[in-house]
Enzyme design. Structure first.
Site, short mmCIF file in Angstrom:
data_model
loop_
_atom_site.label_atom_id
_atom_site.label_comp_id
_atom_site.label_asym_id
_atom_site.label_seq_id
_atom_site.Cartn_x
_atom_site.Cartn_y
_atom_site.Cartn_z
N GLU A 56 0.83 -1.21 0.00
CA GLU A 56 0.00 0.00 0.00
C GLU A 56 0.86 1.26 0.00
OE1 GLU A 56 -0.09 -2.63 1.92
OE2 GLU A 56 -1.97 -2.89 2.98
N CYS A 88 -0.12 0.41 7.54
CA CYS A 88 -0.63 0.83 6.23
C CYS A 88 -1.98 1.53 6.35
CB CYS A 88 -0.76 -0.36 5.30
SG CYS A 88 0.83 -1.05 4.83
N ALA A 168 14.73 -51.08 -9.21
CA ALA A 168 14.67 -52.25 -8.32
C ALA A 168 16.04 -52.55 -7.73
CB ALA A 168 14.12 -53.45 -9.07
N ARG A 188 11.06 -25.39 -4.71
CA ARG A 188 11.96 -25.23 -3.56
C ARG A 188 12.19 -23.75 -3.28
NH1 ARG A 188 17.10 -29.20 -4.73
NH2 ARG A 188 16.05 -31.21 -4.51
N ASP A 204 20.55 -41.12 -1.31
CA ASP A 204 20.72 -40.22 -2.46
C ASP A 204 21.71 -39.09 -2.22
OD1 ASP A 204 18.70 -41.77 -3.36
OD2 ASP A 204 17.16 -40.21 -3.41
#
Ligand code: AOF
Ligand code: ZN
Length: 375
Positions: A56, A88, A168, A188, A204
């Site tokens: 604003e 504001c 697998a 992300r 990982d």
């Protein structure tokens, strides 16, 4: 044109402006504002980041003297508190604005209707609710944090067409392509925190960071690891560069502190135990207290199953690669056999290609979920 149509058009523009802050306003909400006089926009503004002026104030500055007698259209209730910046509502009153249209109340208890009340007390006409649904979508986490005491939780899954999430033989290879992985970077980047489990860190060794500039800079989310038994090596890449929070079970706290003692940016905290790990609701409450609005979860099938089973996922983002990995490969999520009532129910809201992969987005249909509190 009736005032309603004009207000709705101006609100659409304000929402467009607010969206420019998608990657930078955190923990503040994304807010946009336009000043309309005689059917014309005479000033625009959007909030860039916490500590800098609210939407604003910037729009009023752009409008100058034209703000007198004008309508201010804002995607959120104007604030009435002195935070990092002055109220504001006072700025709008001082500028002589005659009318304020806002999409919704501000859920922040420091505001929560106080801005609207102050404007009305000063004789400003206030309309609440224009574009409410569209504006709310800008800030799912900001609303979740104040209304439900937890962040907005997005669970990301990447799978083959037969919903398998790894090979697998557990070889380390991407299932989805480059374009899908780039899209993950965008999610992300808008999130305050990215969360994973110890299994994913061990198998990982992901970095879970943001590698592209969004808005005008790279803002790294807090990296959160659920590591109940303090089993992650402190040398794992997720801990590099600091900005990480490790949640462990109470009995593993001392071991975790010792393991991470040499890493200044890594914080270790204990959470109560729950089946299979730490208490996920407690993790969410803690993250909300740390002002995490949006939480992005990337984890393996067991932890994914826990989030889903507890009905804690607000939004599911699934990338499907056009390949088949076979019945011996790990599933999308480890869950008990479904009956008609258990777990969250989801609704498809979007489907889109990223390269050769298909991304679907689903939202939780909370009213039908057997897991929702009080049902
Ligand atoms: C508005 N317009 O553009 C934004 C608002 O610490 P501060 O001063 O930045 O205040 C942050 C709070 O103000 C935030 O939690 C939310 O309630 C409101 N944000 N309000 O009128 C804006 N960003
Ligand atoms: Zn404000």
């Amino acid at each position: 044109m009736s005032a309603d149509v004009a207000d709705a058009d101006a609100m659409r523009r304000a929402i467009e402006l607010a969206a420019r802050g998608l990657f930078t306003t955190d923990p503040n909400p994304r807010v946009g504002c336009v000043i309309v006089r005689d059917g014309r926009i005479v000033g625009e503004g959007w909030h860039r980041r916490a500590g800098e002026p609210h939407a604003e104030v910037l729009a009023l500055g752009a409008a100058g003297a034209a703000a007198r007698g004008a309508t201010a259209v804002v995607t959120l209730e104007p604030c009435c508190h002195t935070g990092r910046t002055p109220p504001c509502a006072d700025a709008l009153i001082a500028a002589g604005v005659a009318r304020v249209v806002c999409a919704s109340q501000d859920p922040n208890p420091r505001v929560a209707g106080g801005g609207i009340a102050r404007l009305r007390a000063a004789g400003v006409e206030v309309v609440v609710g224009t574009g409410a649904r569209e504006a709310r979508v800008l800030n799912p986490g900001f609303f979740a944090r104040f209304e439900r005491g937890r962040p907005h939780v997005r669970l990301k899954l990447a799978a083959s067409l037969d919903a398998r999430t790894a090979f697998a033989d557990r070889r380390r290879a991407w299932i989805t392509g480059e374009a899908a992985r780039e899209d993950v970077q965008t999610w992300r980047a808008r999130s305050a925190a990215v969360l994973t489990g110890a299994g994913t860190v061990r198998s990982d060794d992901p970095r879970l960071d943001v590698r592209l500039a969004y808005g005008d800079r790279v803002r790294q989310p807090l990296r959160v690891v659920l590591d109940p038994q303090a089993s992650c090596a402190p040398t794992a890449r997720v801990f590099a560069g600091g900005g990480a929070l490790v949640f462990v079970a109470p009995e593993a706290l001392a071991a975790a502190h010792a393991a991470h003692a040499g890493s200044p940016g890594v914080r270790v905290e204990a959470l109560p135990r729950a089946a299979g790990g730490v208490d996920l609701e407690a993790a969410l409450a803690r993250l909300a207290a740390l002002e995490v609005n949006e939480l992005w979860v990337e984890c393996g099938p067991r932890l994914a199953g826990s989030w889903l089973e507890r009905g804690l996922v607000d939004e599911l983002i699934v990338y499907y690669a056009p390949r088949l990995l076979g019945a011996d490969a790990p599933p999308l999520a480890v869950l008990p056999a479904a009956d008609d009532s258990a777990g969250a129910h989801f609704e498809f809201i979007d489907a889109r290609f990223f390269g050769r992969d298909l991304r679907v987005i689903l939202t939780a249909r909370r009213e039908e979920s057997a897991c929702s509190p009080g049902s």
